[in-house]
Design a protein around this motif. Structure first.
Motif, PDB file in Angstrom:
ATOM      1  N   UNK A 170      -1.957 -82.180 -60.162  1.00  0.00           N
ATOM      2  CA  UNK A 170      -2.432 -80.814 -59.914  1.00  0.00           C
ATOM      3  C   UNK A 170      -3.743 -80.817 -59.141  1.00  0.00           C
ATOM      4  N   UNK A 171      -4.621 -81.715 -59.522  1.00  0.00           N
ATOM      5  CA  UNK A 171      -5.919 -81.814 -58.829  1.00  0.00           C
ATOM      6  C   UNK A 171      -5.711 -82.192 -57.373  1.00  0.00           C
ATOM      7  N   UNK A 172      -4.875 -83.166 -57.104  1.00  0.00           N
ATOM      8  CA  UNK A 172      -4.667 -83.618 -55.728  1.00  0.00           C
ATOM      9  C   UNK A 172      -3.986 -82.531 -54.898  1.00  0.00           C
ATOM     10  N   UNK A 173      -2.981 -81.893 -55.460  1.00  0.00           N
ATOM     11  CA  UNK A 173      -2.299 -80.839 -54.720  1.00  0.00           C
ATOM     12  C   UNK A 173      -3.249 -79.678 -54.402  1.00  0.00           C
ATOM     13  N   UNK A 174      -4.123 -79.399 -55.330  1.00  0.00           N
ATOM     14  CA  UNK A 174      -5.041 -78.279 -55.122  1.00  0.00           C
ATOM     15  C   UNK A 174      -6.188 -78.645 -54.190  1.00  0.00           C
ATOM     16  N   UNK A 175      -6.844 -79.738 -54.464  1.00  0.00           N
ATOM     17  CA  UNK A 175      -8.104 -80.035 -53.766  1.00  0.00           C
ATOM     18  C   UNK A 175      -7.932 -80.915 -52.544  1.00  0.00           C
ATOM     19  N   UNK A 176      -6.792 -81.567 -52.392  1.00  0.00           N
ATOM     20  CA  UNK A 176      -6.588 -82.392 -51.213  1.00  0.00           C
ATOM     21  C   UNK A 176      -5.558 -81.770 -50.266  1.00  0.00           C
ATOM     22  N   UNK A 177      -4.420 -81.339 -50.841  1.00  0.00           N
ATOM     23  CA  UNK A 177      -3.372 -80.784 -49.985  1.00  0.00           C
ATOM     24  C   UNK A 177      -3.519 -79.288 -49.750  1.00  0.00           C
ATOM     25  N   UNK A 178      -4.323 -78.637 -50.567  1.00  0.00           N
ATOM     26  CA  UNK A 178      -4.607 -77.237 -50.299  1.00  0.00           C
ATOM     27  C   UNK A 178      -3.580 -76.246 -50.811  1.00  0.00           C
ATOM     28  N   UNK A 179      -2.756 -76.663 -51.755  1.00  0.00           N
ATOM     29  CA  UNK A 179      -1.812 -75.715 -52.333  1.00  0.00           C
ATOM     30  C   UNK A 179      -2.546 -74.730 -53.228  1.00  0.00           C
ATOM     31  N   UNK A 180      -2.021 -73.509 -53.259  1.00  0.00           N
ATOM     32  CA  UNK A 180      -2.577 -72.560 -54.207  1.00  0.00           C
ATOM     33  C   UNK A 180      -1.795 -72.656 -55.525  1.00  0.00           C
ATOM     34  N   UNK A 181      -2.276 -71.925 -56.508  1.00  0.00           N
ATOM     35  CA  UNK A 181      -1.645 -72.032 -57.832  1.00  0.00           C
ATOM     36  C   UNK A 181      -0.184 -71.615 -57.801  1.00  0.00           C
ATOM     37  N   UNK A 182       0.114 -70.601 -56.989  1.00  0.00           N
ATOM     38  CA  UNK A 182       1.496 -70.128 -56.929  1.00  0.00           C
ATOM     39  C   UNK A 182       2.420 -71.203 -56.368  1.00  0.00           C
ATOM     40  N   UNK A 183       1.961 -71.862 -55.326  1.00  0.00           N
ATOM     41  CA  UNK A 183       2.785 -72.899 -54.716  1.00  0.00           C
ATOM     42  C   UNK A 183       2.970 -74.085 -55.660  1.00  0.00           C
ATOM     43  N   UNK A 184       1.899 -74.455 -56.346  1.00  0.00           N
ATOM     44  CA  UNK A 184       2.006 -75.574 -57.289  1.00  0.00           C
ATOM     45  C   UNK A 184       2.959 -75.201 -58.427  1.00  0.00           C
ATOM     46  N   UNK A 185       2.848 -73.975 -58.916  1.00  0.00           N
ATOM     47  CA  UNK A 185       3.715 -73.522 -60.007  1.00  0.00           C
ATOM     48  C   UNK A 185       5.180 -73.510 -59.568  1.00  0.00           C
ATOM     49  N   UNK A 186       5.428 -73.007 -58.365  1.00  0.00           N
ATOM     50  CA  UNK A 186       6.812 -72.955 -57.876  1.00  0.00           C
ATOM     51  C   UNK A 186       7.356 -74.355 -57.648  1.00  0.00           C
ATOM     52  N   UNK A 187       6.507 -75.235 -57.175  1.00  0.00           N
ATOM     53  CA  UNK A 187       6.962 -76.600 -56.897  1.00  0.00           C
ATOM     54  C   UNK A 187       7.313 -77.346 -58.176  1.00  0.00           C
ATOM     55  N   UNK A 188       6.529 -77.137 -59.218  1.00  0.00           N
ATOM     56  CA  UNK A 188       6.739 -77.889 -60.451  1.00  0.00           C
ATOM     57  C   UNK A 188       7.542 -77.131 -61.488  1.00  0.00           C
ATOM     58  N   UNK A 189       7.909 -75.892 -61.167  1.00  0.00           N
ATOM     59  CA  UNK A 189       8.736 -75.143 -62.097  1.00  0.00           C
ATOM     60  C   UNK A 189       8.000 -74.733 -63.353  1.00  0.00           C
ATOM     61  N   UNK A 240       2.078 -70.090 -63.388  1.00  0.00           N
ATOM     62  CA  UNK A 240       0.760 -70.228 -62.773  1.00  0.00           C
ATOM     63  C   UNK A 240      -0.303 -70.444 -63.829  1.00  0.00           C
ATOM     64  N   UNK A 241      -0.083 -69.880 -64.998  1.00  0.00           N
ATOM     65  CA  UNK A 241      -1.044 -70.107 -66.087  1.00  0.00           C
ATOM     66  C   UNK A 241      -1.083 -71.582 -66.463  1.00  0.00           C
ATOM     67  N   UNK A 242       0.068 -72.194 -66.528  1.00  0.00           N
ATOM     68  CA  UNK A 242       0.128 -73.627 -66.831  1.00  0.00           C
ATOM     69  C   UNK A 242      -0.612 -74.433 -65.772  1.00  0.00           C
ATOM     70  N   UNK A 243      -0.442 -74.054 -64.529  1.00  0.00           N
ATOM     71  CA  UNK A 243      -1.151 -74.745 -63.457  1.00  0.00           C
ATOM     72  C   UNK A 243      -2.648 -74.583 -63.633  1.00  0.00           C
ATOM     73  N   UNK A 244      -3.076 -73.372 -63.943  1.00  0.00           N
ATOM     74  CA  UNK A 244      -4.494 -73.139 -64.162  1.00  0.00           C
ATOM     75  C   UNK A 244      -5.032 -73.960 -65.322  1.00  0.00           C
ATOM     76  N   UNK A 245      -4.244 -74.048 -66.383  1.00  0.00           N
ATOM     77  CA  UNK A 245      -4.661 -74.847 -67.534  1.00  0.00           C
ATOM     78  C   UNK A 245      -4.786 -76.313 -67.163  1.00  0.00           C
ATOM     79  N   UNK A 246      -3.818 -76.801 -66.414  1.00  0.00           N
ATOM     80  CA  UNK A 246      -3.863 -78.211 -66.024  1.00  0.00           C
ATOM     81  C   UNK A 246      -5.070 -78.486 -65.135  1.00  0.00           C
ATOM     82  N   UNK A 247      -5.334 -77.591 -64.231  1.00  0.00           N
ATOM     83  CA  UNK A 247      -6.479 -77.803 -63.338  1.00  0.00           C
ATOM     84  C   UNK A 247      -7.777 -77.792 -64.122  1.00  0.00           C
ATOM     85  N   UNK A 248      -7.859 -76.903 -65.080  1.00  0.00           N
ATOM     86  CA  UNK A 248      -9.095 -76.847 -65.859  1.00  0.00           C
ATOM     87  C   UNK A 248      -9.269 -78.099 -66.708  1.00  0.00           C
ATOM     88  N   UNK A 249      -8.207 -78.509 -67.364  1.00  0.00           N
ATOM     89  CA  UNK A 249      -8.298 -79.716 -68.185  1.00  0.00           C
ATOM     90  C   UNK A 249      -8.610 -80.944 -67.339  1.00  0.00           C
TER      91      UNK A 249
END
Lengths: 143, 201
Positions: free
Chosen positions: B138-157, B160-169
């Motif tokens: 999640x960190x790499x997709x967000x901070x290196x590849x530039x995906x937003x939370x929606x894209x990360x959530x859609x990609x991983x099924x 978006x809340x889960x993505x936010x939680x993962x990024x925070x943790x």
């Protein structure tokens, strides 16, 4: 759950992460998905072939164990022999004796003694131990 | 051997469009995404050979499912998901070999913890590899590849809340590991980034 404003890692983290990962260069190997043996869609296709080969191998090993010969022709002959010599029901018990009494096949004859059509009409020699003697003239027929 | 072009700049990801089932489009996806997927896996796995293996296997699996791919999320993000799952499986089995790893590490000299020592400063990639792979991804997709939370959530099924939680943790864990040695920068009072914040409702 409280919302977190901004990025807890700060902008320095992104710069450092980008710097670390941009330095990594892959080795650009040939795409594995183009290799027909590697495609996951074909993963199950060799399975039936492998199963068939395995069954053939098991059958071959069994035949070898039964006949003692690695020659498949021997296995076939053995199967034919077994199927022909299968036990028969009691009502036809005379049949094997008749078979036994049947004259042997031609292969026993010497090459120079080809049977002529006329000769094949001759009565086959009897297996009786006593020769059949035609009555002499003047003798009674023995009725 | 296909020519791998340079990594496209962030923000150009969504410009790539692909036709599901098209072999030519998949080749293009491979040329574009392979280096990026490889780098993501390098951030998760310590072994470059394992990263390459997982990346290649991910594309093999993606190619097999290419006809069924739906453009709900960027194709590259979809391949990332497959690759990350591969990496997770690899790390899981690697843990089973952890006993050997522990034995190998026994007796190694302890590194100096002097924060001024550049050579002993905790490596960022090592820190990423020390956290759970889903968080690192999640960190790499967000901070290196530039995906937003929606894209990360859609990609991983996931949501978006889960993505936010993962990024925070992930951020908290990395900060705990890295900050004592070098400052990551104080979080801004007001986000200047136009992207959404970590936690999404």
């Amino acid at each position: 759950m409280p919302k977190i404003e901004g990025d807890p890692l700060g902008p320095g983290f992104e710069r450092r992460l980008r710097g670390e990962l941009d330095r990594i260069q892959p080795s650009f190997p040939a795409p594995r998905y183009l290799s027909p043996t590697r495609r996951p869609a074909l993963a199950w296709r060799p399975a039936p072939v492998a199963l068939g080969l395995a069954l053939i191998g098991i059958a071959a090993i069994s035949a070898y164990a039964a006949t003692g010969s690695p020659n498949p022709a021997v296995w076939t002959e053995r199967v034919v022999t077994i199927s022909h010599s299968s036990p028969t029901p009691p009502a036809t018990s005379a049949t094997p004796e008749v078979r036994k009494a049947a004259p042997p096949a031609a292969p026993a004859r010497a090459p120079g003694h080809e049977a002529s059509p006329a000769a094949s009409n001759r009565p086959e020699p009897s297996e009786s131990p006593e020769p059949i003697r035609s009555p002499e003239p003047g003798e009674s027929s023995g009725t | 051997m296909p020519v791998i072009p340079d990594v496209p700049a962030r923000g150009e990801l969504t410009a790539e469009t692909y036709q599901p089932g098209s072999a030519e489009d998949f080749d293009r996806l491979y040329r574009t995404a392979y280096p990026r997927v490889y780098r993501t896996l390098t951030a998760i796995l310590a072994d470059p050979g394992a990263a390459e293996d997982c990346a290649q296997d991910a594309f093999v699996q993606a190619f097999g499912a290419w006809k069924r791919w739906r453009p709900d999320a960027p194709a590259e993000a979809w391949v990332h998901r497959i690759a990350v799952n591969r990496a997770i499986s690899y790390r899981r089995t690697a843990r089973l070999r952890g006993v050997g790893e522990i034995l190998r590490r026994l007796g190694r000299p302890v590194h100096s913890t002097d924060p001024s020592d550049e050579a002993t400063r905790p490596d960022l990639l090592s820190a990423l590899r020390s956290i759970p792979p889903k968080l690192a991804a999640a960190i790499v997709l967000r901070h290196y590849h530039g995906y937003n939370n929606r894209e990360i959530a859609a990609a991983f099924g996931v949501s978006e809340r889960t993505v936010g939680t993962r990024l925070r943790q992930a951020g908290e864990r990395l900060r705990a590991v890295l900050e004592p040695s070098f400052p990551l920068g104080a979080p801004p009072a007001f986000p200047s980034d136009t992207r959404e914040s970590y936690a999404e409702d």
